[in-house]
Design a protein around this motif. Structure first.
Motif, short mmCIF file in Angstrom:
data_model
loop_
_atom_site.label_atom_id
_atom_site.label_comp_id
_atom_site.label_asym_id
_atom_site.label_seq_id
_atom_site.Cartn_x
_atom_site.Cartn_y
_atom_site.Cartn_z
N UNK A 1 0.98 -1.47 -0.04
CA UNK A 1 0.00 0.10 -0.11
C UNK A 1 0.80 1.30 -0.25
N UNK A 2 1.26 1.66 -1.16
CA UNK A 2 2.14 2.99 -1.29
C UNK A 2 1.96 3.85 -0.58
N UNK A 3 2.80 4.84 0.26
CA UNK A 3 2.77 5.76 0.89
C UNK A 3 2.70 6.89 0.13
N UNK A 4 2.00 7.96 0.70
CA UNK A 4 1.85 9.38 -0.15
C UNK A 4 2.79 10.36 0.45
N UNK B 1 -1.88 8.98 7.12
CA UNK B 1 -0.33 8.33 7.00
C UNK B 1 0.69 9.33 7.13
N UNK B 2 0.26 10.62 6.94
CA UNK B 2 1.32 11.71 7.19
C UNK B 2 1.80 11.99 8.50
N UNK C 1 1.92 14.68 -2.26
CA UNK C 1 0.71 13.98 -2.12
C UNK C 1 1.13 12.61 -3.33
N UNK C 2 2.07 12.57 -3.94
CA UNK C 2 2.38 11.67 -4.90
C UNK C 2 3.00 10.67 -4.13
N UNK C 3 2.98 9.48 -4.87
CA UNK C 3 3.46 8.13 -4.10
C UNK C 3 4.91 8.25 -3.92
N UNK C 4 5.33 7.75 -2.76
CA UNK C 4 6.65 7.76 -2.29
C UNK C 4 7.36 6.38 -2.40
#
Length: 256
Positions: free
Chosen positions: A21-24, A117-118, A29-32
């Motif tokens: 589940x890719x983090x943003x 998630x931030x 807010x793009x995928x990291x």
């Protein structure tokens, strides 16, 4: 040694989870990328893009010794900011991590758009910026600013509580989410001036954990503006016998 081992396990688990589940990124807010190689080293669990991290401004330089607001160049030699010279705050001292204007978009998404998630990045930033200083204060409880029950049910979460839990994990300090409740559905603070904020918050909070006596607490919220919310909660804890009361917020503006 044990803390470092625990952090490594946490980062490994984070890397596995974010691979699925890719983090943003908390800025764009793009995928990291969860796993990458930099200068021949394996990097696991990256929380923010390298370029985006450069866009954030941390609170640095001369700050008010009470609320922690950055002081302008003309006031850099002063002990307190203009606001704290006019208002007698109930809390002892505050800390904030970021300059508000540089992180406002991120905090908005964290608060209103479900980007819980931030908090992982925010919690690590707190640890890196204030970890040593906060742990030296002898804090025995972290208290998130509570949200009115109905509002929290509508939003689905309390951003201050999400942040507090992550900060507590980073600093190794217990978090009490049920120590104080908000028993009044107050008006949105952004619509009120300083006096209106204080009147709006009168009798808005109640201590619920009479079975636990705290000597020193850290109140956590997302943004510090006038300190009205922190003061009202601090007032309740003073009555309950708490001796030292500090606060920490993600963002704060410059003194007026």
């Amino acid at each position: 040694m044990l803390q470092k081992f625990s952090d490594n396990i946490w980062d490994l688990k984070e890397g596995v989870v974010t691979a699925i589940f890719p983090r943003r990124c908390p800025v764009c807010d793009d995928i990291v990328e969860s796993i990458k190689i930099r200068n021949g080293k394996l990097i696991i669990g990256q929380l923010i893009h390298d370029n985006c991290k450069k866009k954030i401004r941390y609170v640095r330089g001369a700050t008010c010794m009470k609320c922690g607001k950055p002081l302008g160049q003309a006031d850099s030699s002063k002990e307190f900011c203009y606001d704290c010279n006019r208002v007698r705050h109930v809390y002892d001292r505050g800390f904030s991590v970021f300059d508000y204007r540089s992180i406002s978009g991120s905090v908005y998404k964290f608060k209103y758009m479900g980007r819980q998630e931030y908090a992982r990045f925010y919690g690590r930033a707190v640890y890196e910026r204030y970890g040593k200083a906060i742990r030296s204060l002898g804090i025995d409880a972290i208290i998130p600013v509570p949200m009115y029950k109905g509002k929290q049910l509508t939003r689905g979460y309390n951003q201050a509580e999400v942040l507090a839990k992550m900060v507590g994990r980073e600093l190794g300090i217990p978090v009490y989410t049920d120590a104080v409740v908000r028993n009044k559905n107050t008006l949105p603070m952004k619509e009120l001036d300083a006096r209106g904020r204080r009147n709006n918050l009168k009798k808005a909070f109640n201590i619920t954990r009479n079975d636990v006596k705290f000597k020193c607490i850290l109140i956590i919220d997302d943004i510090y503006t006038t300190g009205s919310t922190i003061d009202e909660i601090a007032h309740e804890f003073r009555i309950a016998g708490t001796r030292k009361i500090y606060f920490l917020t993600l963002a704060i503006g410059q003194t007026t």
